[in-house]
Write a protein that holds these residues in place. Structure first.
Motif, PDB file in Angstrom:
ATOM      1  N   LEU A  98      -9.971  -0.076 -13.551  1.00 41.72           N
ATOM      2  CA  LEU A  98      -9.175  -1.303 -13.413  1.00 41.72           C
ATOM      3  C   LEU A  98      -8.088  -1.229 -14.483  1.00 41.72           C
ATOM      4  N   GLY A  99      -7.047  -0.467 -14.196  1.00 43.11           N
ATOM      5  CA  GLY A  99      -6.055  -0.159 -15.212  1.00 43.11           C
ATOM      6  C   GLY A  99      -4.716  -0.821 -14.978  1.00 43.11           C
ATOM      7  N   LEU A 100      -3.858  -0.703 -15.969  1.00 41.18           N
ATOM      8  CA  LEU A 100      -2.502  -1.224 -15.846  1.00 41.18           C
ATOM      9  C   LEU A 100      -1.762  -0.467 -14.757  1.00 41.18           C
ATOM     10  N   THR A 101      -1.021  -1.200 -13.947  1.00 41.07           N
ATOM     11  CA  THR A 101      -0.345  -0.610 -12.786  1.00 41.07           C
ATOM     12  C   THR A 101       0.544   0.554 -13.180  1.00 41.07           C
ATOM     13  N   ASP A 102       1.371   0.363 -14.207  1.00 40.48           N
ATOM     14  CA  ASP A 102       2.298   1.422 -14.600  1.00 40.48           C
ATOM     15  C   ASP A 102       1.579   2.647 -15.127  1.00 40.48           C
ATOM     16  N   GLY A 103       0.505   2.442 -15.876  1.00 41.10           N
ATOM     17  CA  GLY A 103      -0.250   3.573 -16.399  1.00 41.10           C
ATOM     18  C   GLY A 103      -0.926   4.375 -15.307  1.00 41.10           C
ATOM     19  N   LEU A 104      -1.420   3.677 -14.276  1.00 36.10           N
ATOM     20  CA  LEU A 104      -2.077   4.376 -13.172  1.00 36.10           C
ATOM     21  C   LEU A 104      -1.066   5.122 -12.308  1.00 36.10           C
ATOM     22  N   VAL A 105       0.112   4.528 -12.090  1.00 44.31           N
ATOM     23  CA  VAL A 105       1.157   5.228 -11.335  1.00 44.31           C
ATOM     24  C   VAL A 105       1.593   6.469 -12.100  1.00 44.31           C
ATOM     25  N   LYS A 106       1.735   6.352 -13.401  1.00 49.49           N
ATOM     26  CA  LYS A 106       2.114   7.503 -14.223  1.00 49.49           C
ATOM     27  C   LYS A 106       1.076   8.617 -14.098  1.00 49.49           C
ATOM     28  N   ALA A 107      -0.199   8.250 -14.170  1.00 53.84           N
ATOM     29  CA  ALA A 107      -1.265   9.243 -14.046  1.00 53.84           C
ATOM     30  C   ALA A 107      -1.271   9.876 -12.669  1.00 53.84           C
ATOM     31  N   SER A 108      -0.998   9.074 -11.634  1.00 55.55           N
ATOM     32  CA  SER A 108      -0.963   9.607 -10.276  1.00 55.55           C
ATOM     33  C   SER A 108       0.184  10.589 -10.101  1.00 55.55           C
ATOM     34  N   CYS A 109       1.331  10.275 -10.701  1.00 56.85           N
ATOM     35  CA  CYS A 109       2.486  11.171 -10.604  1.00 56.85           C
ATOM     36  C   CYS A 109       2.231  12.502 -11.300  1.00 56.85           C
ATOM     37  N   ALA A 110       1.280  12.519 -12.226  1.00 56.36           N
ATOM     38  CA  ALA A 110       0.966  13.758 -12.932  1.00 56.36           C
ATOM     39  C   ALA A 110       0.240  14.762 -12.047  1.00 56.36           C
ATOM     40  N   GLY A 111      -0.254  14.290 -10.880  1.00 54.45           N
ATOM     41  CA  GLY A 111      -0.839  15.200  -9.901  1.00 54.45           C
ATOM     42  C   GLY A 111      -2.217  15.722 -10.227  1.00 54.45           C
ATOM     43  N   LYS A 112      -2.991  14.955 -10.998  1.00 53.07           N
ATOM     44  CA  LYS A 112      -4.327  15.420 -11.377  1.00 53.07           C
ATOM     45  C   LYS A 112      -5.441  14.785 -10.562  1.00 53.07           C
ATOM     46  N   GLY A 113      -5.110  14.059  -9.515  1.00 60.97           N
ATOM     47  CA  GLY A 113      -6.141  13.485  -8.656  1.00 60.97           C
ATOM     48  C   GLY A 113      -6.287  11.988  -8.752  1.00 60.97           C
ATOM     49  N   VAL A 114      -5.666  11.347  -9.739  1.00 63.27           N
ATOM     50  CA  VAL A 114      -5.757   9.888  -9.859  1.00 63.27           C
ATOM     51  C   VAL A 114      -4.920   9.243  -8.757  1.00 63.27           C
ATOM     52  N   ARG A 115      -5.535   8.331  -8.012  1.00 62.86           N
ATOM     53  CA  ARG A 115      -4.850   7.652  -6.920  1.00 62.86           C
ATOM     54  C   ARG A 115      -5.187   6.165  -6.941  1.00 62.86           C
ATOM     55  N   LEU A 116      -4.201   5.322  -6.656  1.00 61.54           N
ATOM     56  CA  LEU A 116      -4.430   3.884  -6.593  1.00 61.54           C
ATOM     57  C   LEU A 116      -5.158   3.535  -5.306  1.00 61.54           C
ATOM     58  N   CYS A 117      -5.983   2.477  -5.370  1.00 60.67           N
ATOM     59  CA  CYS A 117      -6.721   2.086  -4.160  1.00 60.67           C
ATOM     60  C   CYS A 117      -6.793   0.578  -3.975  1.00 60.67           C
ATOM     61  N   GLY A 118      -6.024  -0.189  -4.753  1.00 62.45           N
ATOM     62  CA  GLY A 118      -6.033  -1.621  -4.561  1.00 62.45           C
ATOM     63  C   GLY A 118      -5.353  -2.342  -5.707  1.00 62.45           C
ATOM     64  N   VAL A 119      -5.193  -3.658  -5.535  1.00 61.34           N
ATOM     65  CA  VAL A 119      -4.604  -4.518  -6.559  1.00 61.34           C
ATOM     66  C   VAL A 119      -5.710  -5.392  -7.146  1.00 61.34           C
ATOM     67  N   TRP A 120      -5.744  -5.492  -8.475  1.00 57.29           N
ATOM     68  CA  TRP A 120      -6.774  -6.301  -9.114  1.00 57.29           C
ATOM     69  C   TRP A 120      -6.183  -7.623  -9.620  1.00 57.29           C
ATOM     70  N   VAL A 121      -5.183  -7.577 -10.494  1.00 57.53           N
ATOM     71  CA  VAL A 121      -4.518  -8.793 -10.976  1.00 57.53           C
ATOM     72  C   VAL A 121      -3.075  -8.752 -10.491  1.00 57.53           C
ATOM     73  N   SER A 122      -2.710  -9.702  -9.640  1.00 55.42           N
ATOM     74  CA  SER A 122      -1.394  -9.658  -8.991  1.00 55.42           C
ATOM     75  C   SER A 122      -0.283 -10.298  -9.824  1.00 55.42           C
ATOM     76  N   SER A 123      -0.626 -11.119 -10.815  1.00 57.59           N
ATOM     77  CA  SER A 123       0.396 -11.707 -11.687  1.00 57.59           C
ATOM     78  C   SER A 123       0.841 -10.686 -12.731  1.00 57.59           C
ATOM     79  N   PRO A 124       2.034 -10.850 -13.280  1.00 55.67           N
ATOM     80  CA  PRO A 124       2.505  -9.911 -14.304  1.00 55.67           C
ATOM     81  C   PRO A 124       1.667 -10.010 -15.575  1.00 55.67           C
ATOM     82  N   LEU A 125       1.736  -8.986 -16.391  1.00 55.02           N
ATOM     83  CA  LEU A 125       1.088  -8.986 -17.692  1.00 55.02           C
ATOM     84  C   LEU A 125       2.152  -9.258 -18.752  1.00 55.02           C
ATOM     85  N   VAL A 126       1.881 -10.226 -19.611  1.00 52.43           N
ATOM     86  CA  VAL A 126       2.822 -10.561 -20.678  1.00 52.43           C
ATOM     87  C   VAL A 126       2.341  -9.913 -21.973  1.00 52.43           C
ATOM     88  N   TRP A 127       3.223  -9.135 -22.580  1.00 54.24           N
ATOM     89  CA  TRP A 127       2.896  -8.398 -23.801  1.00 54.24           C
ATOM     90  C   TRP A 127       3.529  -9.070 -25.008  1.00 54.24           C
TER      91      TRP A 127
END
Length: 348
Positions: A98-127
């Protein structure tokens, strides 16, 4: 294994089959027992789910809902954030992150097998941008105030890493010379900032609240909030490692975990008093702050297996523009088609 089909007839929408399993009835005699019996497999499935030990993931502790979906969730609290979750996926220590959207997309783009499979929190995250208090020149979240400042990050590829880049881009600062220092988790980031190993760090604003206010014993905070920056995309998504995830577990995620998460999140949001009190007790937030977070956090009400092309494209464009990924990849390669699907307009 069949791919998930998200095509709908927009002229006459019909609810997806699995949504019928989520329809519930509350009466004085019965507490939310399903109106329809699920036709999912009756065998109990066991899934290892990793996520940060934060208020967003309180619905993950709804064991009653999971049991009603013939599911046992072994939740692993990973304080190192999305970077640690990705490592856990790649090393087969968890089945779902259950990771941050941008971090998971980055990992997926790296081509190591990480793939998204759903949305958990649909509101933005405020840092929140956290910096040391009581210094001669307090940090300012401006172009000149942030110039040449060093950021602490939990791990490379984590949300604290991505958001440091995004903040500098928004301020018009060069990112190729950005100074980053790894500090593992919130404790390391706090100590590193107070100890002046780096100037600042970014972390979810409500989780940072206890670090910005006086303690009950009168101890004054060592940090202050220099500013805030929201993500321009949903806060959290779910991801798997296609290299290790079996078809059986993929089906359990599709037919058990995703529907159960919809119900668990709905129950959480329907009981504000109980939820807010739990946030206060578990994470040290003051009640008004906990209520503010609760009122603004959003979970998907249904179709949490659908990932919008526009959203994924925006995340990938941002990562590419920041130099955090080497190249853009086809959107279909970012998801596990056994579980999730793409929706929205085709991107040019």
């Amino acid at each position: 294994f069949p791919q998930r089909n998200c095509h709908k007839q927009h002229s006459q929408w019909h609810p997806p089959t699995y949504l019928l399993h989520l329809i519930t009835l509350r009466t004085k005699e019965q507490n939310k027992k399903p109106i329809f019996q699920s036709n999912m497999a009756t065998e109990n499935a066991v899934l290892r789910v990793g996520g940060v030990p934060e208020h967003f993931n309180l619905p993950m502790h709804d064991t009653e809902t999971f049991a009603q979906h013939n599911l046992t969730v072994n939740f692993q609290a990973l304080r190192g954030g999305t970077g640690e979750m990705v490592d856990a996926l790649l090393n087969d220590k968890i089945d779902v992150a259950l990771g941050l959207t941008d971090g998971l997309v980055k990992a997926s783009c790296a081509g190591k097998g990480v793939r998204l499979c759903g949305v958990w929190v649909s509101s933005p995250l405020v840092w929140a941008l956290a910096a040391k208090k009581d210094v001669s020149e307090p940090l300012q979240m401006t172009t000149e105030g942030m110039r040449s400042k060093a950021f602490g990050v939990s791990r490379m590829g984590s949300g604290s890493h991505t958001m440091a880049y995004l903040l500098c881009k928004q301020l018009g600062l060069p990112v190729d010379s950005l100074q980053l220092k790894i500090a593992s988790n919130i404790d390391g980031l706090t100590k590193g900032t107070v100890g002046e190993q780096f100037d600042c760090f970014l972390w979810e604003t409500h989780m940072m609240e206890p670090y910005f206010i006086p303690q009950d014993d009168g101890t004054q905070p060592a940090l202050f909030r220099a500013g805030e920056i929201p993500t321009p995309w949903p806060a959290f998504c779910l991801a798997v490692n296609t290299a290790t995830l079996t078809d059986e577990k993929a089906e359990a995620i599709r037919s058990k975990l995703l529907p159960a998460l919809t119900v668990a999140a709905s129950r959480f949001k329907e009981n504000k008093g109980t939820a807010v009190q739990k946030v206060v007790e578990s994470y040290g937030l003051k009640e008004p702050n906990a209520e503010h977070w609760f009122d603004n956090v959003e979970y998907p009400s249904a179709d949490n297996h659908e990932l919008q092309r526009e959203m994924l494209g925006a995340v990938m464009d941002s990562l590419f523009g920041m130099g955090l990924i080497e190249k853009k990849t086809p959107l279909a390669s970012l998801i596990d088609g056994r579980i999730a699907c793409l929706t929205g307009n085709q991107l040019s």
